[in-house]
Design an enzyme around this catalytic site. Structure first.
Site, PDB file in Angstrom:
ATOM      1  N   LYS A  48       0.691  -1.318   0.105  1.00 55.28           N
ATOM      2  CA  LYS A  48       0.022   0.010   0.105  1.00 55.28           C
ATOM      3  C   LYS A  48       0.852   1.308   0.027  1.00 55.28           C
ATOM      4  O   LYS A  48       0.476   2.305  -0.043  1.00 55.28           O
ATOM      5  CB  LYS A  48      -0.818   0.037   1.360  1.00 55.28           C
ATOM      6  CG  LYS A  48      -1.595  -1.297   1.394  1.00 55.28           C
ATOM      7  CD  LYS A  48      -2.412  -1.256   2.831  1.00 55.28           C
ATOM      8  CE  LYS A  48      -2.663  -2.401   3.218  1.00 55.28           C
ATOM      9  NZ  LYS A  48      -2.828  -2.768   4.804  1.00 55.28           N
ATOM     10  N   GLY A  49       2.323   1.174   0.235  1.00 54.53           N
ATOM     11  CA  GLY A  49       3.024   2.303   0.467  1.00 54.53           C
ATOM     12  C   GLY A  49       3.257   3.334  -0.571  1.00 54.53           C
ATOM     13  O   GLY A  49       3.393   4.297  -0.499  1.00 54.53           O
TER      14      GLY A  49
ATOM     15  N   GLU B 263       7.292   2.050  -6.563  1.00 53.18           N
ATOM     16  CA  GLU B 263       7.441   1.601  -5.154  1.00 53.18           C
ATOM     17  C   GLU B 263       7.779   2.883  -4.184  1.00 53.18           C
ATOM     18  O   GLU B 263       8.242   3.828  -4.528  1.00 53.18           O
ATOM     19  CB  GLU B 263       8.736   0.864  -4.972  1.00 53.18           C
ATOM     20  CG  GLU B 263       8.870  -0.596  -4.466  1.00 53.18           C
ATOM     21  CD  GLU B 263       8.121  -0.952  -3.345  1.00 53.18           C
ATOM     22  OE1 GLU B 263       7.312  -0.306  -2.754  1.00 53.18           O
ATOM     23  OE2 GLU B 263       8.460  -2.180  -2.698  1.00 53.18           O
ATOM     24  N   ASP B 264       7.323   2.687  -2.956  1.00 52.11           N
ATOM     25  CA  ASP B 264       7.684   3.754  -2.040  1.00 52.11           C
ATOM     26  C   ASP B 264       9.004   3.659  -1.840  1.00 52.11           C
ATOM     27  O   ASP B 264       9.752   4.871  -1.493  1.00 52.11           O
ATOM     28  CB  ASP B 264       6.830   3.464  -0.826  1.00 52.11           C
ATOM     29  CG  ASP B 264       6.830   2.213  -0.065  1.00 52.11           C
ATOM     30  OD1 ASP B 264       7.583   1.162  -0.343  1.00 52.11           O
ATOM     31  OD2 ASP B 264       6.254   2.070   0.984  1.00 52.11           O
TER      32      ASP B 264
ATOM     33  N   ASP C  44      14.788  -0.882   0.040  1.00 51.82           N
ATOM     34  CA  ASP C  44      15.523  -1.434   1.235  1.00 51.82           C
ATOM     35  C   ASP C  44      16.521  -2.283   1.078  1.00 51.82           C
ATOM     36  O   ASP C  44      17.407  -2.028   0.546  1.00 51.82           O
ATOM     37  CB  ASP C  44      14.828  -1.358   2.368  1.00 51.82           C
ATOM     38  CG  ASP C  44      15.061  -1.199   3.672  1.00 51.82           C
ATOM     39  OD1 ASP C  44      16.129  -0.676   4.066  1.00 51.82           O
ATOM     40  OD2 ASP C  44      14.734  -2.021   4.639  1.00 51.82           O
TER      41      ASP C  44
ATOM     42  N   LYS D  15      17.396   3.217   0.181  1.00 48.59           N
ATOM     43  CA  LYS D  15      18.280   3.097   1.083  1.00 48.59           C
ATOM     44  C   LYS D  15      19.555   2.433   0.758  1.00 48.59           C
ATOM     45  O   LYS D  15      19.740   1.178   1.109  1.00 48.59           O
ATOM     46  CB  LYS D  15      17.536   2.763   2.419  1.00 48.59           C
ATOM     47  CG  LYS D  15      16.794   3.318   3.156  1.00 48.59           C
ATOM     48  CD  LYS D  15      16.247   2.525   4.294  1.00 48.59           C
ATOM     49  CE  LYS D  15      15.443   3.559   5.374  1.00 48.59           C
ATOM     50  NZ  LYS D  15      14.540   2.533   6.205  1.00 48.59           N
TER      51      LYS D  15
ATOM     52  N   PHE E 251      14.291   4.556   9.961  1.00 45.78           N
ATOM     53  CA  PHE E 251      13.020   4.169   9.569  1.00 45.78           C
ATOM     54  C   PHE E 251      12.047   5.407   9.488  1.00 45.78           C
ATOM     55  O   PHE E 251      11.933   6.123  10.442  1.00 45.78           O
ATOM     56  CB  PHE E 251      12.409   3.028  10.542  1.00 45.78           C
ATOM     57  CG  PHE E 251      11.348   2.393   9.956  1.00 45.78           C
ATOM     58  CD1 PHE E 251      11.409   1.419   9.227  1.00 45.78           C
ATOM     59  CD2 PHE E 251      10.086   2.931  10.319  1.00 45.78           C
ATOM     60  CE1 PHE E 251      10.322   0.654   8.332  1.00 45.78           C
ATOM     61  CE2 PHE E 251       8.826   2.048   9.830  1.00 45.78           C
ATOM     62  CZ  PHE E 251       9.011   0.972   8.929  1.00 45.78           C
TER      63      PHE E 251
ATOM     64  N   ASP F 150       4.428   3.230   6.159  1.00 41.69           N
ATOM     65  CA  ASP F 150       3.760   3.115   7.348  1.00 41.69           C
ATOM     66  C   ASP F 150       4.790   2.545   8.455  1.00 41.69           C
ATOM     67  O   ASP F 150       6.041   2.164   8.171  1.00 41.69           O
ATOM     68  CB  ASP F 150       2.909   2.055   7.285  1.00 41.69           C
ATOM     69  CG  ASP F 150       3.278   0.675   7.014  1.00 41.69           C
ATOM     70  OD1 ASP F 150       4.068   0.546   6.068  1.00 41.69           O
ATOM     71  OD2 ASP F 150       3.188  -0.191   7.818  1.00 41.69           O
TER      72      ASP F 150
ATOM     73  N   ARG G  51       0.711   6.507   7.352  1.00 44.64           N
ATOM     74  CA  ARG G  51       0.773   6.545   6.085  1.00 44.64           C
ATOM     75  C   ARG G  51       0.180   7.908   5.368  1.00 44.64           C
ATOM     76  O   ARG G  51       0.496   8.446   4.613  1.00 44.64           O
ATOM     77  CB  ARG G  51      -0.230   5.696   5.422  1.00 44.64           C
ATOM     78  CG  ARG G  51       0.478   4.149   5.408  1.00 44.64           C
ATOM     79  CD  ARG G  51      -0.440   3.144   4.578  1.00 44.64           C
ATOM     80  NE  ARG G  51      -0.237   1.879   4.897  1.00 44.64           N
ATOM     81  CZ  ARG G  51       0.760   1.039   4.569  1.00 44.64           C
ATOM     82  NH1 ARG G  51       1.662   1.399   3.787  1.00 44.64           N
ATOM     83  NH2 ARG G  51       0.727   0.052   4.756  1.00 44.64           N
TER      84      ARG G  51
HETATM   85  P1  IMP Z   1      12.827  -4.489   1.015  1.00 43.34           P
HETATM   86  O1  IMP Z   1      12.089  -5.753   0.732  1.00 43.34           O
HETATM   87  O2  IMP Z   1      13.610  -4.628   2.174  1.00 43.34           O
HETATM   88  O3  IMP Z   1      13.394  -3.592  -0.320  1.00 43.34           O
HETATM   89  O4  IMP Z   1      11.480  -3.634   1.658  1.00 43.34           O
HETATM   90  C1  IMP Z   1      10.694  -2.888   0.857  1.00 43.34           C
HETATM   91  C2  IMP Z   1       9.418  -2.460   1.677  1.00 43.34           C
HETATM   92  O5  IMP Z   1       9.569  -2.435   3.047  1.00 43.34           O
HETATM   93  C3  IMP Z   1       8.941  -1.317   1.045  1.00 43.34           C
HETATM   94  O6  IMP Z   1       8.206  -1.295   0.173  1.00 43.34           O
HETATM   95  C4  IMP Z   1       8.290  -0.461   2.427  1.00 43.34           C
HETATM   96  O7  IMP Z   1       6.937  -1.113   2.605  1.00 43.34           O
HETATM   97  C5  IMP Z   1       9.074  -1.218   3.590  1.00 43.34           C
HETATM   98  N1  IMP Z   1      10.233  -0.407   4.303  1.00 43.34           N
HETATM   99  C6  IMP Z   1      11.371  -0.473   4.139  1.00 43.34           C
HETATM  100  N2  IMP Z   1      11.871   0.700   4.779  1.00 43.34           N
HETATM  101  C7  IMP Z   1      11.127   1.354   5.463  1.00 43.34           C
HETATM  102  C8  IMP Z   1      10.899   2.697   5.957  1.00 43.34           C
HETATM  103  O8  IMP Z   1      12.005   3.184   6.364  1.00 43.34           O
HETATM  104  N3  IMP Z   1       9.776   2.939   6.257  1.00 43.34           N
HETATM  105  C9  IMP Z   1       8.481   2.381   5.991  1.00 43.34           C
HETATM  106  N4  IMP Z   1       8.648   1.214   5.295  1.00 43.34           N
HETATM  107  C10 IMP Z   1       9.736   0.688   5.091  1.00 43.34           C
HETATM  108 MG    MG Z   2       5.214  -1.236   4.042  1.00 47.48          MG
END
Ligand code: IMP
Ligand code: MG
Length: 186
Positions: free
Chosen positions: A47-48, A103-104, A107, A135, A156, A163, A169
């Site tokens: 939902k991000g 994507e939001d 990470d 990041k 974070f 969220d 959000r």
């Molecule tokens: P990844 O698979 O570790 O790249 O995670 C990506 C997802 O984790 C994003 O789409 C977010 O929903 C969540 N996420 C990662 N870092 C943050 C943050 O700092 N704040 C909020 N959500 C995050």
């Molecule tokens: Mg999320």
């Protein structure tokens, strides 16, 4: 605990509403130039990405379709579990389309790595990734975005669609939470 007034839980504002607007406008312009003469299909990852998607699509001056996909990779904590599951798939076929995954935040990259894999297997004409935030220090999967709104430090962040435990959000800016918010939850 989440306070009745969300702002009471914010330690600092990292990116203001005005800065967000400028970031999104810039991405919209870049995409508009790069895809001149084409139609684009924006695929928002729920939902991000919803708030970002809503603003970004209005900054793109091209024939544009949208679709959404929901996956889960995070629990209610702040660390990636490494597990990714499709909760909602796309409504339409993407074969032959020029798609941009929206994507939001990128990470560890595990979520997008997996999504890109399944979507490439469906034979779109082209596939690119647009993330509002990146990041890079946290990356574990071999993945890079084609469009990046802004790099963010290893903290974070919440707001503008992002969220913590499904809250925050609806903050119009990007903020960092006070430690006290996590204390009773993790
Ligand atoms: P990844 O698979 O570790 O790249 O995670 C990506 C997802 O984790 C994003 O789409 C977010 O929903 C969540 N996420 C990662 N870092 C943050 C943050 O700092 N704040 C909020 N959500 C995050
Ligand atoms: Mg999320």
């Amino acid at each position: 605990m989440v306070s009745q007034k969300m702002n009471d839980d914010i330690k600092k504002i990292l990116i203001s509403e005005e800065e967000l607007k400028a970031i999104v406008e810039k991405l919209g312009k870049q995409i508009t130039e790069d895809y001149k003469g084409k139609n684009v299909l924006l695929i928002g990852i729920l939902k991000g990405s919803v708030i970002f998607m809503a603003d970004l699509m209005r900054a793109i001056d091209l024939p544009c379709n949208i679709d959404f996909m929901a996956v889960s990779s995070y629990g209610n904590g702040t660390e990636s579990s490494g597990r990714v599951k499709i909760n909602k798939d796309l409504d339409n076929d993407i074969q032959g389309k020029d798609i941009i995954i929206i994507e939001d935040i990128l990470d560890s990259g595990k979520t997008l790595y997996y999504i890109r894999d399944i979507l490439s297997a469906r034979k779109p004409n082209s596939i690119k990734i647009c993330t509002l935030f990146d990041k890079p220090e946290r990356r574990e999967a071999d993945i890079k975005a084609d469009y990046i709104g802004s790099l963010v430090p290893n903290e974070f962040i919440v707001g503008y669609g992002l969220d913590y435990a499904e809250y925050y959000r609806n903050l119009p800016f990007i903020g960092v939470l006070k430690e006290s918010v996590y204390e009773n939850n993790n």
